[in-house]
Each structure stands twice: as structure tokens, then as C-alpha cells.
Design an enzyme around this catalytic site. Structure first.
Site, PDB file in Angstrom:
ATOM      1  CB  THR A 136      48.378  10.704  16.391  1.00  0.00           C
ATOM      2  OG1 THR A 136      47.500   9.604  16.233  1.00  0.00           O
ATOM      3  CG2 THR A 136      48.297  11.515  15.104  1.00  0.00           C
ATOM      4  CG  ASP A 137      48.204   5.234  16.603  1.00  0.00           C
ATOM      5  OD1 ASP A 137      47.398   6.180  16.481  1.00  0.00           O
ATOM      6  OD2 ASP A 137      47.931   4.179  17.218  1.00  0.00           O
ATOM      7  CD  GLU A 138      43.798   8.739  15.006  1.00  0.00           C
ATOM      8  OE1 GLU A 138      43.106   9.224  14.105  1.00  0.00           O
ATOM      9  OE2 GLU A 138      43.442   8.688  16.194  1.00  0.00           O
ATOM     10  CE1 TYR A 185      44.561  14.855  15.585  1.00  0.00           C
ATOM     11  CE2 TYR A 185      44.242  12.499  15.230  1.00  0.00           C
ATOM     12  CZ  TYR A 185      44.823  13.546  15.937  1.00  0.00           C
ATOM     13  OH  TYR A 185      45.671  13.276  16.992  1.00  0.00           O
ATOM     14  CE  LYS A 189      49.260  15.571  15.893  1.00  0.00           C
ATOM     15  NZ  LYS A 189      49.621  16.573  16.947  1.00  0.00           N
TER      16      LYS A 189
HETATM   17  P1  NAD Z   1      42.875  17.743  23.457  1.00  0.00           P
HETATM   18  O1  NAD Z   1      41.963  18.087  22.331  1.00  0.00           O
HETATM   19  O2  NAD Z   1      42.314  17.199  24.717  1.00  0.00           O
HETATM   20  O3  NAD Z   1      43.721  19.046  23.878  1.00  0.00           O
HETATM   21  C1  NAD Z   1      44.267  19.918  22.931  1.00  0.00           C
HETATM   22  C2  NAD Z   1      44.652  21.202  23.648  1.00  0.00           C
HETATM   23  O4  NAD Z   1      45.203  22.107  22.672  1.00  0.00           O
HETATM   24  C3  NAD Z   1      43.461  21.929  24.291  1.00  0.00           C
HETATM   25  O5  NAD Z   1      43.811  22.366  25.592  1.00  0.00           O
HETATM   26  C4  NAD Z   1      43.209  23.111  23.371  1.00  0.00           C
HETATM   27  O6  NAD Z   1      42.674  24.250  24.048  1.00  0.00           O
HETATM   28  C5  NAD Z   1      44.612  23.375  22.838  1.00  0.00           C
HETATM   29  N1  NAD Z   1      44.586  24.061  21.552  1.00  0.00           N
HETATM   30  C6  NAD Z   1      43.844  23.753  20.461  1.00  0.00           C
HETATM   31  N2  NAD Z   1      44.069  24.622  19.474  1.00  0.00           N
HETATM   32  C7  NAD Z   1      45.008  25.504  19.920  1.00  0.00           C
HETATM   33  C8  NAD Z   1      45.651  26.619  19.358  1.00  0.00           C
HETATM   34  N3  NAD Z   1      45.381  27.030  18.108  1.00  0.00           N
HETATM   35  N4  NAD Z   1      46.574  27.275  20.107  1.00  0.00           N
HETATM   36  C9  NAD Z   1      46.853  26.893  21.380  1.00  0.00           C
HETATM   37  N5  NAD Z   1      46.246  25.844  21.970  1.00  0.00           N
HETATM   38  C10 NAD Z   1      45.327  25.157  21.248  1.00  0.00           C
HETATM   39  O7  NAD Z   1      43.970  16.792  22.830  1.00  0.00           O
HETATM   40  P2  NAD Z   1      44.797  15.600  23.493  1.00  0.00           P
HETATM   41  O8  NAD Z   1      44.012  14.357  23.378  1.00  0.00           O
HETATM   42  O9  NAD Z   1      45.299  16.025  24.812  1.00  0.00           O
HETATM   43  O10 NAD Z   1      46.012  15.504  22.464  1.00  0.00           O
HETATM   44  C11 NAD Z   1      47.187  16.275  22.658  1.00  0.00           C
HETATM   45  C12 NAD Z   1      48.172  15.979  21.554  1.00  0.00           C
HETATM   46  O11 NAD Z   1      48.481  14.590  21.554  1.00  0.00           O
HETATM   47  C13 NAD Z   1      47.638  16.305  20.156  1.00  0.00           C
HETATM   48  O12 NAD Z   1      48.695  16.851  19.410  1.00  0.00           O
HETATM   49  C14 NAD Z   1      47.220  14.952  19.609  1.00  0.00           C
HETATM   50  O13 NAD Z   1      47.335  14.923  18.204  1.00  0.00           O
HETATM   51  C15 NAD Z   1      48.229  14.040  20.269  1.00  0.00           C
HETATM   52  N6  NAD Z   1      47.787  12.640  20.486  1.00  0.00           N
HETATM   53  C16 NAD Z   1      46.593  12.386  21.135  1.00  0.00           C
HETATM   54  C17 NAD Z   1      46.216  11.075  21.365  1.00  0.00           C
HETATM   55  C18 NAD Z   1      44.950  10.729  22.110  1.00  0.00           C
HETATM   56  O14 NAD Z   1      44.571   9.567  22.174  1.00  0.00           O
HETATM   57  N7  NAD Z   1      44.265  11.685  22.713  1.00  0.00           N
HETATM   58  C19 NAD Z   1      47.031  10.010  20.918  1.00  0.00           C
HETATM   59  C20 NAD Z   1      48.245  10.315  20.264  1.00  0.00           C
HETATM   60  C21 NAD Z   1      48.594  11.631  20.054  1.00  0.00           C
HETATM   61  P1  TYD Z   2      37.931   8.126  19.327  1.00  0.00           P
HETATM   62  O1  TYD Z   2      37.899   8.106  20.816  1.00  0.00           O
HETATM   63  O2  TYD Z   2      37.212   9.228  18.612  1.00  0.00           O
HETATM   64  O3  TYD Z   2      39.471   8.063  18.896  1.00  0.00           O
HETATM   65  P2  TYD Z   2      40.135   7.858  17.412  1.00  0.00           P
HETATM   66  O4  TYD Z   2      39.091   8.097  16.378  1.00  0.00           O
HETATM   67  O5  TYD Z   2      41.174   8.929  17.413  1.00  0.00           O
HETATM   68  O6  TYD Z   2      40.698   6.476  17.412  1.00  0.00           O
HETATM   69  O7  TYD Z   2      37.338   6.750  18.797  1.00  0.00           O
HETATM   70  C1  TYD Z   2      37.885   5.510  19.173  1.00  0.00           C
HETATM   71  C2  TYD Z   2      37.173   4.436  18.383  1.00  0.00           C
HETATM   72  O8  TYD Z   2      35.798   4.401  18.799  1.00  0.00           O
HETATM   73  C3  TYD Z   2      37.153   4.712  16.891  1.00  0.00           C
HETATM   74  O9  TYD Z   2      37.280   3.475  16.189  1.00  0.00           O
HETATM   75  C4  TYD Z   2      35.793   5.305  16.631  1.00  0.00           C
HETATM   76  C5  TYD Z   2      34.916   4.634  17.696  1.00  0.00           C
HETATM   77  N1  TYD Z   2      33.790   5.450  18.212  1.00  0.00           N
HETATM   78  C6  TYD Z   2      32.493   4.930  18.197  1.00  0.00           C
HETATM   79  O10 TYD Z   2      32.260   3.796  17.764  1.00  0.00           O
HETATM   80  N2  TYD Z   2      31.472   5.707  18.676  1.00  0.00           N
HETATM   81  C7  TYD Z   2      31.691   6.970  19.163  1.00  0.00           C
HETATM   82  O11 TYD Z   2      30.722   7.651  19.574  1.00  0.00           O
HETATM   83  C8  TYD Z   2      33.036   7.468  19.188  1.00  0.00           C
HETATM   84  C9  TYD Z   2      33.322   8.859  19.704  1.00  0.00           C
HETATM   85  C10 TYD Z   2      34.056   6.677  18.696  1.00  0.00           C
END
Ligand code: NAD
Ligand code: TYD
Length: 379
Positions: A136-138, A185, A189
Site C-alpha cells: 500500500t502507499d500508506e 496497519y 505492511k
Molecule cells: P480485505 O480486507 O477486503 O481482504 C483481505 C482478505 O484477506 C480477506 O478475504 C480475508 O479473509 C483475508 N485474510 C485476512 N487474514 C488472513 C489470514 N491470516 N490468512 C488468510 N487470509 C486472510 O482487503 P483488500 O482491501 O482487498 O486489500 C487486499 C490487499 O491489498 C491487502 O494486502 C492490502 O494491504 C492491499 N491494499 C489495499 C488497498 C485498498 O484500498 N483496499 C490499497 C492498497 C493496497
Molecule cells: P478508509 O476507507 O478507512 O481508507 P484509509 O484509511 O486506508 O485511507 O478511509 C479513507 C479516508 O476516509 C481516511 O482519510 C479516513 C476517512 N474516513 C472518515 O472520515 N470516516 C469514516 O467513517 C471512515 C471509515 C473513513
């Protein structure tokens, strides 16, 4: 490089299901093994359209269980891994940091070690193998809002206004930006990213790491901003905006991320990092207004009628101010480009959640967890 047996971890989660669907449909000659623990965030209903395909298999397992990882990688003769499984919600990481360390750090480590043992036992060793880690970019921390034009407009606007990206210098995250995570988080990561690179440098494992910006689109668990707020607007519940709503995120449609993963898995260079993003920065409060207007319009309510649901609440501790990805390396070296403008993507996304209220009701009620507990046993 052609892979025959591809393991996709976290495939039942938000991004994972889009990646699994793309690979199962695009590569019928490959076996796609979806591995997921099915935590609250994993939902097999997300994959109902691919579950009957002959090249698809599902395994329920915990990535932190190294013996299970050894067994699965050997049994399926895995030669490519796309690792998405993680705990992914910042707010949960603040209340339950140890689970994030266990899954994101120890889980990644177990998977790396199990892959290493199996691949090193083969005559060809690492030849034709790849461990692709999704990050992630975070991990880069937060950027200031000190842009010369204030908050940057979406990419298309800037491109047409002739402002070059060069002008913004280090106000974007590049692949060389120093890691500086702030939340449990992002710290977990970041740690997992370091382990993946260490396996490359120490053992010679072929790896790629990608750092993507915030994703949005169908099948996202409604604890994240966009699906949570769409659902709340529909039910006329308060919209809890953290702080003043001034934080900026860089949003990418989830299917564009899945396409980028496909491109990088097949054409990325081992040992490299690629940033993925669409040059699409938005202030939270502007997204919230866009969501209210879109939901109201699609439900036939007077546009903006629900703006009074916006409720400013106490800020998230350690809330990163701004994320912004520079994805020029991926665009110029591998030719990937985002396909959707944000307004178009939001319209599609809002329509999907409004048309799939059953999915939302199901994941918010927890019924689906009881279903899996019966089907696979309660772990
Ligand atoms: P999500 O939380 O929707 O899905 C995570 C999945 O991993 C779920 O299906 C969960 O059951 C599974 N999981 C969790 N713990 C596990 C374990 N111990 N063993 C096996 N499976 C397990 O997450 P997402 O938003 O789909 O993100 C997927 C990946 O992409 C993550 O690594 C996250 O850090 C990365 N990512 C997400 C975003 C975003 O905006 N959502 C952006 C950049 C990177
Ligand atoms: P989120 O979807 O949790 O993603 P991330 O924290 O990984 O960027 O949140 C996106 C942005 O929205 C973040 O700046 C936090 C804000 N946010 C709120 O203001 N209210 C909320 O209830 C949630 C879930 C997020």
C-alpha cells in the site's frame, strides 16, 4: 514467463476477488488457487460467478500457519504467488494491532518461507517462479498539502492545463520515497515489504512489490469510507467524517488495480517495486458530497437532500493528511493506464451497491460467517 499454478491469497476479499476473476477468466490454461482464511472481510459470495470454473480451486487456510502453507504450495505445485491476504482496515489496527502483526507480518513470513523451501527443493529452483507482494502507499507515511495549486486537481485536468508532474517534485510518493508508516496497519505492511525484499536479496527469490493507492468499487467491505457512506446515505444514517474532512486520498477503481497486477505479474522485473495510482486526489469531504449527490439522484431524492447527514467526529489518531502516488514508472515501463475517470467510477460503484443491497445486508448482518462456519468448520 508463464506460470501454471498460481496461488492468490486473500482472494475472497475486496481486491482479491477482482484479481481472481480476472485471472480465472483470462488464463483458462492456468490453475488459479484462491487461498483465504475467510475472516469477517472474506466472502465467498464475491466469487460465486467463478466457483464452477474448471481452473479454479478454493482453499480455506490461515497464512500464518506455516505447515498449511507448506502443504498447499507443494500439493498444488505453485509456481506463482500473488499475495493480497492481510488485515486491511486502519481503524481496526488501532484497536487490535497484534492481529495486524500476526497476519500481515508473520503471515507474509510464513508464506515466503514455505515458498522458499518448496522452490529450492525443485531441480529448476527459482527459475519461472514469482512471489508478488501487494502493498500500500500508506507505508510511505503522509504528504503535506503544500501543492503550488492547493490540492491537485485530477490528472486529466492537470494534464490539460499543461502542468507537468516534474513541477511537483517530491510531493508525490515515488518508488524511492523513504518508508515512514504511522498506523499499526501501515507499520505491519511496511515490515512485510521489507521481508519480501530480504527474501530476494538473501535467497535470490524472484519477487515484485507494488504499492497502490486507495481502491474503490464493488465488493468492498462497508467499514471503508465509500461503501460505508453509500449504505448510510441510503438508510439516512449519519456520515461520520473524521476531523474536518480535509484529508486527501488518491483513488483508483479496483478493476484498474487488478489489471495493473496482471500486467506486473506477467511483465514486471524481479526485484523491482512499482507504485500504482491514477493521479486522482480527492479531499474526503468532497467525496462525501459527491456520494450524497449521486445516491440521492439515483434514488430519485432531491439532489443534496441528505447533505445534513454529514457529521464531523473526532479525528482518527495519527490520521495521515495526504497520500498521492506517482505511477509514472509503471505507466512508462509497462504501459499500464487507469481506464476510468473518478466521477464515472463513482457512478458505477454507487449503482452497484444500490443494486446489491442483499450483499450489503448479508455482510453487515454477519450471516455469511455462520454459513462458512457450517461449511468449513469454525476456526
Ligand atoms: P480485505 O480486507 O477486503 O481482504 C483481505 C482478505 O484477506 C480477506 O478475504 C480475508 O479473509 C483475508 N485474510 C485476512 N487474514 C488472513 C489470514 N491470516 N490468512 C488468510 N487470509 C486472510 O482487503 P483488500 O482491501 O482487498 O486489500 C487486499 C490487499 O491489498 C491487502 O494486502 C492490502 O494491504 C492491499 N491494499 C489495499 C488497498 C485498498 O484500498 N483496499 C490499497 C492498497 C493496497
Ligand atoms: P478508509 O476507507 O478507512 O481508507 P484509509 O484509511 O486506508 O485511507 O478511509 C479513507 C479516508 O476516509 C481516511 O482519510 C479516513 C476517512 N474516513 C472518515 O472520515 N470516516 C469514516 O467513517 C471512515 C471509515 C473513513
Amino acid at each position: 514467463m508463464s506460470h501454471k499454478n498460481i496461488l492468490i491469497t486473500g482472494g475472497a476479499g475486496f481486491i482479491g476477488n477482482h484479481v481472481v476473476r480476472l485471472f480465472v477468466n483470462k488464463y483458462p490454461e492456468c490453475r488459479i488457487v484462491c487461498l483465504d482464511k475467510l475472516t469477517y472481510a472474506g466472502n465467498l459470495a464475491n466469487l460465486s460467478d467463478v466457483e464452477a470454473k474448471p481452473n479454479y480451486a478454493f482453499v480455506r487456510a490461515d497464512i500464518a500457519d506455516i505447515d498449511e502453507m507448506r502443504r498447499i504450495i507443494r500439493e498444488y505445485e505453485i509456481d506463482g504467488i500473488i499475495h493480497l491476504a492481510a488485515e486491511s482496515h486502519v481503524d481496526r489496527s488501532i484497536t487490535d494491532p497484534l492481529t495486524f502483526a500476526r497476519t500481515n507480518v508473520m503471515g507474509t513470513l510464513s508464506l515466503l518461507q514455505a515458498a522458499r523451501e518448496y522452490w529450492e527443493s525443485l531441480p529448476e529452483r527459482y527459475d519461472g517462479k514469482l512471489f508478488y507482494h501487494i502493498s500500500t502507499d500508506e507505508v510511505y507515511g503522509a504528504l503535506p498539502l503544500s501543492h503550488p495549486d492547493g490540492i491537485p486537481a485530477p490528472f486529466a485536468t492537470r494534464a490539460s492545463s499543461g502542468v507537468s508532474h516534474e513541477a511537483y517534485g517530491d510531493e508525490f510518493f515515488t518508488e524511492l520515497t523513504r518508508y515512514n508508516p504511522h498506523s499499526p496497519y501501515s507499520a505491519a505492511k511496511a515490515s512485510s515489504d521489507h521481508f519480501v525484499r530480504a527474501w530476494h536479496d538473501t535467497y535470490g527469490m524472484p519477487v515484485v512489490v507494488t504499492n497502490c493507492s486507495n481502491n474503490y468499487g464493488p465488493y468492498q467491505f462497508p467499514e471503508k469510507l465509500i461503501p460505508l457512506f453509500i449504505n448510510n446515505i441510503r438508510h439516512r444514517r449519519p456520515l461520520p467524517v473524521y476531523g474536518r474532512g480535509e484529508n486527501v486520498r488518491d483513488w483508483l477503481y479496483v478493476e484498474d488495480h487488478a489489471r495493473a497486477i496482471d500486467t506486473i505479474f506477467h511483465h514486471g522485473k524481479s526485484g523491482e517495486t512499482y507504485n500504482i495510482g491514477g493521479f486522482n486526489e480527492w479531499k474526503n469531504i468532497d467525496i462525501v458530497r459527491l456520494l450524497v449527490n449521486t445516491v440521492d439522484r439515483l434514488l430519485g431524492r432531491p439532489e443534496g437532500a441528505d447533505l445534513d447527514l454529514i457529521t464531523y467526529v473526532t479525528d482518527r489518531p495519527g490520521h495521515d493528511l495526504r497520500y498521492a502516488i506517482d505511477s509514472r514508472k509503471l505507466q512508462s515501463e509497462l504501459g499500464w493506464e487507469p481506464s476510468l475517470q473518478f466521477e464515472e467510477g463513482i457512478e458505477k460503484t454507487v449503482r452497484w451497491y444500490l443494486d446489491n443491497q442483499d450483499w450489503l445486508d448479508n455482510v453487515t448482518s454477519g450471516d455469511y460467517q455462520q454459513y462458512y462456519a457450517r461449511m468449513y468448520g469454525n476456526r
